[in-house]
Design a protein around this motif. Structure first.
Motif, short mmCIF file in Angstrom:
data_model
loop_
_atom_site.label_atom_id
_atom_site.label_comp_id
_atom_site.label_asym_id
_atom_site.label_seq_id
_atom_site.Cartn_x
_atom_site.Cartn_y
_atom_site.Cartn_z
N LEU A 41 25.27 77.61 -30.44
CA LEU A 41 25.27 78.52 -31.32
C LEU A 41 24.11 79.73 -32.42
N ASP A 42 23.38 78.86 -32.67
CA ASP A 42 22.60 79.83 -32.80
C ASP A 42 22.38 81.26 -31.45
N GLU A 43 22.14 80.63 -30.55
CA GLU A 43 21.97 81.99 -29.30
C GLU A 43 22.65 82.88 -29.65
N LEU A 44 24.50 82.29 -29.71
CA LEU A 44 25.22 83.75 -29.87
C LEU A 44 24.96 84.40 -31.77
N TRP A 45 24.81 83.64 -32.83
CA TRP A 45 24.62 84.10 -33.62
C TRP A 45 22.92 85.17 -33.55
N GLY A 46 22.46 84.93 -32.96
CA GLY A 46 21.11 85.37 -32.76
C GLY A 46 22.00 87.18 -32.28
N TYR A 61 18.58 85.97 -23.88
CA TYR A 61 20.04 85.82 -24.54
C TYR A 61 20.28 84.88 -23.01
N PHE A 62 20.78 85.55 -21.60
CA PHE A 62 20.66 84.77 -20.56
C PHE A 62 20.29 83.93 -19.88
N LEU A 63 18.82 83.55 -19.91
CA LEU A 63 18.19 83.23 -19.75
C LEU A 63 18.11 82.11 -20.88
#
Length: 152
Positions: free
Chosen positions: A84-89, A111-113
């Motif tokens: 969720l934090d990756e998506l938020w970032g 993001y992809f890594l």
């Protein structure tokens, strides 16, 4: 060690070496992301600091995962919140007025890594959980067979 019941208390399954290695890879990725993406972003817009605080908490929790100090259930929760934090970032970075071409490239690599590491970690936890469940079922089945033989 004396127990107050017939069966010993089951131990909480800890993270495997693979799980700890994935957490270490995530810590490395996050460290580089903080240095190359986070700090310039905070310099540009200081109020963004408040919205990246959950990511900092997750960063510290990933250190705990990498050190192997937590159980698998806690690790699963941390990895789901990390997703969720990756998506938020990603959404937060998309709101920037004028990111440079290098920042955009670095963001997508990060993001992809991160997404790859998170999905691997969740997959590994799911596989371990399934393996553990199968082992428990096998032991229960084996105990039932032994009990039936003893009654004869």
């Amino acid at each position: 060690m004396p127990t107050s019941h017939l069966h010993p208390i089951p131990t909480i399954p800890k993270l495997s070496r693979v799980g700890r290695a994935l957490a270490g890879a995530q810590v490395l990725k996050e460290t580089l992301s903080i240095i190359f993406l986070g700090l310039p972003l905070v310099k540009e817009t200081p109020l963004v600091l408040l919205s990246v605080l959950p990511g900092v908490v997750l960063y510290l929790l990933h250190w705990q995962l990498a050190l192997g100090r937590v159980g698998r259930m806690f690790a699963t929760a941390v990895w789901v919140f990390t997703l969720l934090d990756e998506l938020w970032g990603l959404l937060l970075f998309e709101e920037l007025d004028s990111p440079t071409r290098g920042q955009i490239r670095m963001l997508y690599w990060s993001y992809f890594l991160g997404l790859f590491i998170i999905l691997l970690a969740l997959g590994e936890l799911g596989w371990r959980w399934q393996r553990h469940r199968t082992k428990i079922r096998r032991n229960v089945h084996h105990q039932a067979i032994l009990s039936a033989r003893q009654r004869r």
